[in-house]
Enzyme design. Structure first.
Site, PDB file in Angstrom:
ATOM      1  N   ASP A  49      -9.930  -2.328   1.378  1.00 28.57           N
ATOM      2  CA  ASP A  49     -10.113  -0.987   1.374  1.00 28.57           C
ATOM      3  C   ASP A  49     -10.838  -0.466  -0.005  1.00 28.57           C
ATOM      4  O   ASP A  49     -10.295  -0.475  -1.155  1.00 28.57           O
ATOM      5  CB  ASP A  49      -8.933  -0.373   1.328  1.00 28.57           C
ATOM      6  CG  ASP A  49      -9.184   1.305   1.365  1.00 28.57           C
ATOM      7  OD1 ASP A  49      -9.828   1.734   1.745  1.00 28.57           O
ATOM      8  OD2 ASP A  49      -8.065   1.830   1.067  1.00 28.57           O
ATOM      9  N   ASP A  66     -16.346   4.149   1.750  1.00 30.54           N
ATOM     10  CA  ASP A  66     -15.122   3.823   2.031  1.00 30.54           C
ATOM     11  C   ASP A  66     -14.885   2.897   3.189  1.00 30.54           C
ATOM     12  O   ASP A  66     -14.935   3.408   4.247  1.00 30.54           O
ATOM     13  CB  ASP A  66     -14.172   5.145   2.105  1.00 30.54           C
ATOM     14  CG  ASP A  66     -12.611   4.852   2.189  1.00 30.54           C
ATOM     15  OD1 ASP A  66     -12.294   3.657   2.097  1.00 30.54           O
ATOM     16  OD2 ASP A  66     -11.841   5.761   2.693  1.00 30.54           O
TER      17      ASP A  66
END
Length: 413
Positions: free
Chosen positions: A99, A290
Site C-alpha cells: 500500500d 495510492d
C-alpha cells in the site's frame, strides 16, 4: 548467532532487483454485495457508529484517534491486489496489500482476540514463540482506517520479501480487529510503502530499511497491475518490482513528477477533463498515487459533476450505477500529468459486476474530501494503475507514469 549469520549474508550479497508477484482477487465490496450484506456493512462501519460501538471496549490511553477516518485514504474494501511476505525464523508466510497510501507493516498476532483472527476467517497469524529471530518491543499501536480499526503491539523481526531479507524490521502484531472489515478481507495484513511521516508505528517503514541496508539496486520500486486474472502463459502477471523498473512492462515515454509533500506519494496534477464537455481543477490540483485504493477519488463537488457527465445515477448506499448498454458511448476521462494526457475509456473506468445472472455496471469514481495545505486531494487508485505503469523514486522523490503493457496500442491518441 543466527542474526549475525543473516547480517553477514546480507552485507556480502549484491543489491538485487526483487520481483514480488501480485494476485488479483474479488474485492470485499463485491463479495459483500453478492451476499446481500453491503448495506449493513456500510451502515455499521461508519466512523460514528463504529466509535460508539467499540470505543468503550478499548483500554484507557489507547493510541487510537477515532476521528481520523476522513483523513485516511485506505479503502481496503475495494483492494484486489495482494502479495506474499514472510516474517520470522523459520519463515511464516502472510498475504499483504502493498500500500503506497500508508507506511506501516502489520499482520495478525496469534494472540488476536477478534473474530477476524479466528479459525473461520482463514487469516494466518504470527506466532512469535516459534521464531528465533523475534524481538519484543512492548509498545502499543493503533491504526484507524476508513473501513476498519485495529490495535496491537510492536515488535521486530526478519522480514522476507521476494527472497530479499530485511533485518530488524519494525512491525505490528494486531491483537484486536473489531468489526467486519478485516473479517471479510482476503489479505492477512498490510505493508505500507509511503513516507515515514505517515507511519503510526515508530521506526523505519520497510522500503526505508531496504534502502538503509543497501538491499536494492536503486531506491526505486514500480507497480504493474494487470486488468484481469492471468489466462495464459503469455499474459504478464501483476507484480511489484523492488529496486528498479522493467521495460518489458511498459511502452512509450515516462512522465516524471516531483513529490510535493513527503507523506503520501503526492504530486501536482494539471487537470481532469471529460471528453468534449468539461474539466476540473483547470489551474492544477494535488493528487495521490495510492495502490491501497482501487477506485479514483476526488472532491465531492467535482466527483458529483463527473458522475452526471458520464450518466451515473446514485444508489441508496452511495454507489453510482451506469447503464451497461451505454458504456461504449460514454466519454473518455483524461488526467493531465506533467503536460501528458493519461486517458481512461469507459471500458476502463466502469466496473462490471455479476450479481447472480445479472450484470451491473458501476462508476469507478468516488467522492472523498481530503484537505491538504496545497488544497483538496485527488486519489489515483488501482483503476488508474491498471492502465498505467507507475514508478516511485525515493532517491530524488518523484513519481512516474507511462502506458502499461496491457494498454499497448491504446490511449495513445
Amino acid at each position: 548467532m543466527l542474526r549475525l549469520l543473516l547480517l553477514a549474508v546480507l552485507c556480502c550479497s549484491a543489491p538485487a532487483l526483487i520481483r514480488v508477484p501480485l494476485r488479483r482477487e474479488r474485492s470485499m465490496r463485491s463479495r459483500l454485495r453478492a451476499a446481500g450484506l453491503l448495506h449493513d456493512f456500510l451502515r455499521d462501519g461508519s466512523p460514528d457508529t463504529f466509535g460508539r460501538r467499540y470505543a468503550p471496549c478499548l483500554p484507557p490511553g489507547t493510541p487510537l484517534q477515532l476521528g481520523r477516518s476522513g483523513e485516511r485514504l485506505h479503502n481496503f474494501m475495494d483492494a484486489q491486489y495482494y502479495g506474499e511476505i514472510s516474517l520470522g525464523t523459520p519463515q511464516q508466510n502472510f498475504s499483504v496489500v502493498f500500500d503506497t497510501g500508508s507506511a506501516d507493516l502489520w499482520v495478525p498476532s496469534s494472540y488476536c482476540v477478534s473474530e477476524a483472527c479466528g479459525t473461520l476467517s482463514m487469516h494466518r497469524r504470527f506466532k512469535a514463540f516459534e521464531s528465533t529471530s523475534f524481538r519484543h518491543d512492548g509498545r502499543m499501536f493503533g491504526i484507524h482506517y476508513g473501513s476498519g480499526h485495529l490495535l496491537g503491539v510492536m515488535a521486530r523481526e526478519t522480514l522476507q520479501v521476494g527472497g530479499l531479507a530485511v533485518l530488524n524490521q519494525e512491525f505490528g502484531e494486531s491483537v484486536y480487529e473489531p468489526g467486519a472489515a478485516f473479517l471479510m478481507a482476503k489479505f492477512d495484513g498490510v505493508l505500507g510503502m509511503a513516507y515515514p511521516p505517515l507511519a503510526e508505528i515508530l521506526g523505519n517503514p520497510v522500503f526505508d530499511n531496504m534502502m538503509a541496508q543497501k538491499a536494492v539496486e536503486e531506491p526505486v520500486f514500480s507497480f504493474y497491475l494487470s486488468r484481469y486474472r492471468i489466462t495464459s502463459s503469455t499474459d504478464p502477471e501483476s507484480e511489484l518490482l523492488l529496486g528498479g523498473t522493467d521495460e518489458a512492462l511498459y511502452h512509450g515515454p515516462i512522465t516524471w513528477l516531483p513529490v510535493t509533500a513527503k507523506g503520501y506519494w503526492q504530486i501536482k496534477m494539471d487537470s481532469v477533463a471529460v471528453q468534449g464537455v468539461s474539466s476540473f481543477c483547470p489551474r492544477g490540483c494535488q493528487a495521490i498515487v495510492d495502490t491501497g485504493t482501487s477506485l479514483i477519488a476526488g472532491p465531492t463537488n467535482d466527483i458529483l459533476s463527473l458522475q452526471q457527465l458520464i450518466g451515473a445515477t446514485p444508489t441508496n448506499i452511495g454507489e453510482y450505477l451506469i447503464d451497461c448498454v451505454r458504456v461504449s458511448s460514454l466519454p473518455h476521462v483524461t488526467f493531465v500529468l506533467g503536460g501528458t494526457e493519461f486517458t481512461l475509456t469507459a471500458q476502463s473506468y466502469v466496473r462490471k459486476v455479476l450479481l447472480g445472472d445479472k450484470q451491473l455496471c458501476f462508476s469507478g469514481f468516488q467522492a472523498v474530501d481530503i484537505l491538504s495545505p496545497e488544497g483538496p486531494l485527488w486519489i489515483l487508485g488501482d483503476l488508474f494503475l491498471t492502465e498505467f505503469y507507475s514508478v516511485f523514486d525515493r532517491g530524488v522523490n518523484r513519481v512516474a507514469n507511462t502506458w502499461g503493457a496491457n494498454t499497448r496500442g491504446a490511449n495513445t491518441c
